[in-house]
Design an enzyme around this catalytic site. Structure first.
Site, PDB file in Angstrom:
ATOM      1  N   SER A 170      39.395  45.966  36.873  1.00  0.00           N
ATOM      2  CA  SER A 170      40.273  47.075  36.456  1.00  0.00           C
ATOM      3  C   SER A 170      40.836  46.881  35.060  1.00  0.00           C
ATOM      4  O   SER A 170      41.467  45.858  34.788  1.00  0.00           O
ATOM      5  CB  SER A 170      41.472  47.205  37.400  1.00  0.00           C
ATOM      6  OG  SER A 170      41.065  47.416  38.701  1.00  0.00           O
ATOM      7  N   HIS A 224      37.208  51.950  36.183  1.00  0.00           N
ATOM      8  CA  HIS A 224      35.961  51.212  36.453  1.00  0.00           C
ATOM      9  C   HIS A 224      34.818  52.150  36.064  1.00  0.00           C
ATOM     10  O   HIS A 224      34.442  53.017  36.848  1.00  0.00           O
ATOM     11  CB  HIS A 224      35.822  50.893  37.950  1.00  0.00           C
ATOM     12  CG  HIS A 224      36.833  49.936  38.479  1.00  0.00           C
ATOM     13  ND1 HIS A 224      36.550  48.616  38.711  1.00  0.00           N
ATOM     14  CD2 HIS A 224      38.119  50.098  38.835  1.00  0.00           C
ATOM     15  CE1 HIS A 224      37.626  48.012  39.191  1.00  0.00           C
ATOM     16  NE2 HIS A 224      38.589  48.899  39.275  1.00  0.00           N
ATOM     17  N   HIS A 247      34.439  48.648  45.433  1.00  0.00           N
ATOM     18  CA  HIS A 247      35.348  47.947  46.345  1.00  0.00           C
ATOM     19  C   HIS A 247      35.098  48.412  47.775  1.00  0.00           C
ATOM     20  O   HIS A 247      34.673  49.550  48.005  1.00  0.00           O
ATOM     21  CB  HIS A 247      36.810  48.257  45.983  1.00  0.00           C
ATOM     22  CG  HIS A 247      37.189  47.909  44.586  1.00  0.00           C
ATOM     23  ND1 HIS A 247      36.843  48.707  43.509  1.00  0.00           N
ATOM     24  CD2 HIS A 247      37.856  46.853  44.066  1.00  0.00           C
ATOM     25  CE1 HIS A 247      37.303  48.148  42.397  1.00  0.00           C
ATOM     26  NE2 HIS A 247      37.904  47.025  42.705  1.00  0.00           N
ATOM     27  N   TYR A 301      37.295  49.330  49.854  1.00  0.00           N
ATOM     28  CA  TYR A 301      38.129  50.488  50.217  1.00  0.00           C
ATOM     29  C   TYR A 301      37.524  51.819  49.799  1.00  0.00           C
ATOM     30  O   TYR A 301      37.946  52.880  50.255  1.00  0.00           O
ATOM     31  CB  TYR A 301      39.562  50.343  49.667  1.00  0.00           C
ATOM     32  CG  TYR A 301      39.682  50.272  48.160  1.00  0.00           C
ATOM     33  CD1 TYR A 301      39.490  51.388  47.357  1.00  0.00           C
ATOM     34  CD2 TYR A 301      40.002  49.068  47.530  1.00  0.00           C
ATOM     35  CE1 TYR A 301      39.601  51.314  45.974  1.00  0.00           C
ATOM     36  CE2 TYR A 301      40.126  48.982  46.160  1.00  0.00           C
ATOM     37  CZ  TYR A 301      39.917  50.104  45.379  1.00  0.00           C
ATOM     38  OH  TYR A 301      40.019  50.023  44.019  1.00  0.00           O
ATOM     39  N   GLU A 302      36.515  51.782  48.929  1.00  0.00           N
ATOM     40  CA  GLU A 302      35.871  53.032  48.522  1.00  0.00           C
ATOM     41  C   GLU A 302      34.945  53.560  49.617  1.00  0.00           C
ATOM     42  O   GLU A 302      34.459  54.694  49.520  1.00  0.00           O
ATOM     43  CB  GLU A 302      35.077  52.814  47.230  1.00  0.00           C
ATOM     44  CG  GLU A 302      35.972  52.547  46.033  1.00  0.00           C
ATOM     45  CD  GLU A 302      35.173  52.192  44.789  1.00  0.00           C
ATOM     46  OE1 GLU A 302      34.551  53.081  44.208  1.00  0.00           O
ATOM     47  OE2 GLU A 302      35.170  50.991  44.416  1.00  0.00           O
ATOM     48  N   ALA A 351      41.773  42.151  37.973  1.00  0.00           N
ATOM     49  CA  ALA A 351      43.209  42.310  37.750  1.00  0.00           C
ATOM     50  C   ALA A 351      43.867  41.905  39.055  1.00  0.00           C
ATOM     51  O   ALA A 351      43.376  42.265  40.124  1.00  0.00           O
ATOM     52  CB  ALA A 351      43.527  43.753  37.417  1.00  0.00           C
ATOM     53  N   MET A 371      41.882  42.991  45.302  1.00  0.00           N
ATOM     54  CA  MET A 371      41.092  43.736  46.292  1.00  0.00           C
ATOM     55  C   MET A 371      39.599  43.566  46.060  1.00  0.00           C
ATOM     56  O   MET A 371      38.804  44.446  46.393  1.00  0.00           O
ATOM     57  CB  MET A 371      41.481  45.221  46.225  1.00  0.00           C
ATOM     58  CG  MET A 371      42.974  45.468  46.374  1.00  0.00           C
ATOM     59  SD  MET A 371      43.411  47.163  46.031  1.00  0.00           S
ATOM     60  CE  MET A 371      45.208  47.062  45.975  1.00  0.00           C
ATOM     61  N   SER A 372      39.206  42.461  45.434  1.00  0.00           N
ATOM     62  CA  SER A 372      37.785  42.298  45.095  1.00  0.00           C
ATOM     63  C   SER A 372      37.427  40.819  45.053  1.00  0.00           C
ATOM     64  O   SER A 372      38.083  39.996  45.682  1.00  0.00           O
ATOM     65  CB  SER A 372      37.533  42.925  43.709  1.00  0.00           C
ATOM     66  OG  SER A 372      38.227  42.180  42.705  1.00  0.00           O
ATOM     67  N   ASN A 431      50.833  42.083  37.132  1.00  0.00           N
ATOM     68  CA  ASN A 431      52.181  42.384  37.650  1.00  0.00           C
ATOM     69  C   ASN A 431      52.591  41.248  38.579  1.00  0.00           C
ATOM     70  O   ASN A 431      51.750  40.506  39.076  1.00  0.00           O
ATOM     71  CB  ASN A 431      52.166  43.717  38.419  1.00  0.00           C
ATOM     72  CG  ASN A 431      51.126  43.728  39.526  1.00  0.00           C
ATOM     73  OD1 ASN A 431      49.914  43.777  39.261  1.00  0.00           O
ATOM     74  ND2 ASN A 431      51.576  43.657  40.749  1.00  0.00           N
ATOM     75  N   HIS A 438      48.955  51.666  39.947  1.00  0.00           N
ATOM     76  CA  HIS A 438      47.638  51.505  39.314  1.00  0.00           C
ATOM     77  C   HIS A 438      47.724  51.656  37.795  1.00  0.00           C
ATOM     78  O   HIS A 438      47.028  50.967  37.053  1.00  0.00           O
ATOM     79  CB  HIS A 438      46.647  52.503  39.917  1.00  0.00           C
ATOM     80  CG  HIS A 438      45.226  52.262  39.498  1.00  0.00           C
ATOM     81  ND1 HIS A 438      44.596  51.039  39.686  1.00  0.00           N
ATOM     82  CD2 HIS A 438      44.307  53.058  38.900  1.00  0.00           C
ATOM     83  CE1 HIS A 438      43.355  51.111  39.213  1.00  0.00           C
ATOM     84  NE2 HIS A 438      43.154  52.322  38.731  1.00  0.00           N
TER      85      HIS A 438
HETATM   86  N1  HPA Z   1      48.109  43.807  44.507  1.00  0.00           N
HETATM   87  C1  HPA Z   1      46.800  43.925  44.773  1.00  0.00           C
HETATM   88  N2  HPA Z   1      45.882  44.074  43.846  1.00  0.00           N
HETATM   89  C2  HPA Z   1      46.280  44.103  42.562  1.00  0.00           C
HETATM   90  C3  HPA Z   1      47.634  43.985  42.213  1.00  0.00           C
HETATM   91  C4  HPA Z   1      48.595  43.831  43.242  1.00  0.00           C
HETATM   92  O1  HPA Z   1      49.819  43.734  43.000  1.00  0.00           O
HETATM   93  N3  HPA Z   1      47.696  44.045  40.861  1.00  0.00           N
HETATM   94  C5  HPA Z   1      46.430  44.185  40.410  1.00  0.00           C
HETATM   95  N4  HPA Z   1      45.568  44.217  41.442  1.00  0.00           N
END
Ligand code: HPA
Length: 285
Positions: free
Chosen positions: A33, A64, A86, A88-89, A116, A217-218, A241, A260
């Site tokens: 991401s 993406h 991913h 989830y898609e 990310a 998530m990957s 973050n 996001h």
């Molecule tokens: N959680 C899950 N996936 C992420 C996050 C998060 O805080 N930041 C970037 N990808």
């Protein structure tokens, strides 16, 4: 039952790419991401949209772009996935592993995976790069693995080891380059959740207790697929973050739960650091 990935499907996809790009890549690179601008640095690029490749999962997430870039970076023949798909898609874990299988058939020996991620470790700061030391396959523990189904013996054994899944020599190289270049970094454990929702405060406290430093998530299904094929892996998480693990009203003034847009923005700021690091690693491989 998941759609089964067969050798015939993999060979069809590989042939389609080879017809367009006449280069045997040595290194595969997956850009997560907000990190896809790095693919623009590839020299003599041949760009192939995921949608042009038979059976390839097409990425649908904002940030993406979804294409393969074959070319040269730091004098290394590379294949770059600009964007990824991913779970989830709506894809199966086998489909998530499909591009890795194809890169293996194209000839890669090393895979550099980026993502990310949210910082779970309280000592982490946004903008740091975490060199992945190990992972927790939380999604896989519940049964969602890219290796489900008949084993593809051409690639590797039924029961592959995940000991040192993140190559110690590559991690050391990344550490050395980050130190030399003054890139702020950490070394830690990445945990993969299915998403697409971000974590609840209680989720975050749980992840911290079980030993995760960063969450995303990957990556983990991709790494498992690569290790099954004996490909050496380096994993780099851009910390976009920090997850506090408390409901927002209890936090400091101005604190926000992750979103996001924030991930994409922080990802963009991480691109120059990741580029420096990836270029440094490629030039020493
Ligand atoms: N959680 C899950 N996936 C992420 C996050 C998060 O805080 N930041 C970037 N990808």
């Amino acid at each position: 039952m998941d759609p089964l990935i067969t050798m015939a499907m993999l060979e069809e996809a590989t042939a389609a790419i080879k017809q367009l790009a006449d280069l045997t890549p040595r290194v595969g690179l997956i850009l997560g991401s907000g990190l896809s601008p790095l693919a623009d640095a590839v020299e003599m690029p041949v760009r192939v949209d995921f949608g042009q490749i038979p059976h390839f999962p097409v990425s649908t997430v904002q940030g993406h772009s979804g294409r393969l870039v074959v070319g040269m970076l730091e004098r290394q023949p590379v294949v770059v996935m600009q964007g990824r798909s991913h779970y989830y898609e709506g894809y199966s874990m086998g489909q998530i592993g499909f591009p890795i299988r194809v890169m293996a058939l194209l000839g890669i020996q090393v895979l550099i995976v980026t993502n990310a991620a949210g910082g779970v470790n309280m000592a982490y700061r946004p903008g740091e790069i975490m060199i992945i030391r190990d992972h927790i396959n939380l999604v896989g523990m519940a049964g969602l693995t890219p290796l489900r189904g008949p084993n593809l013996d051409q690639f590797g054994p039924r029961f592959p080891s995940m000991n040192d899944a993140y190559d110690p020599a590559l991690r050391e190289l990344a550490r050395k380059i980050a130190l030399d270049e003054g890139i702020p970094f950490q070394q830690g454990v990445y945990i993969c959740l299915a998403g697409p929702n971000f974590e609840s405060p209680a989720d975050v406290r749980f992840l911290r207790v079980i030993g995760a430093d960063a969450v995303g998530m990957s990556t983990v299904p991709e790494v498992i697929t690569a290790r099954h094929s004996g490909i050496r892996v380096l994993g780099l998480s851009g910390i976009t973050n920090i997850l506090v693990g408390e409901p927002v009203p209890l936090r400091a003034e101005g604190a926000q739960p992750p979103n996001h847009e924030e991930v994409l923005e922080a990802g963009a700021a991480l691109v120059p650091r990741l580029e420096l690091l990836v270029r440094g690693i490629l030039s020493e491989l």
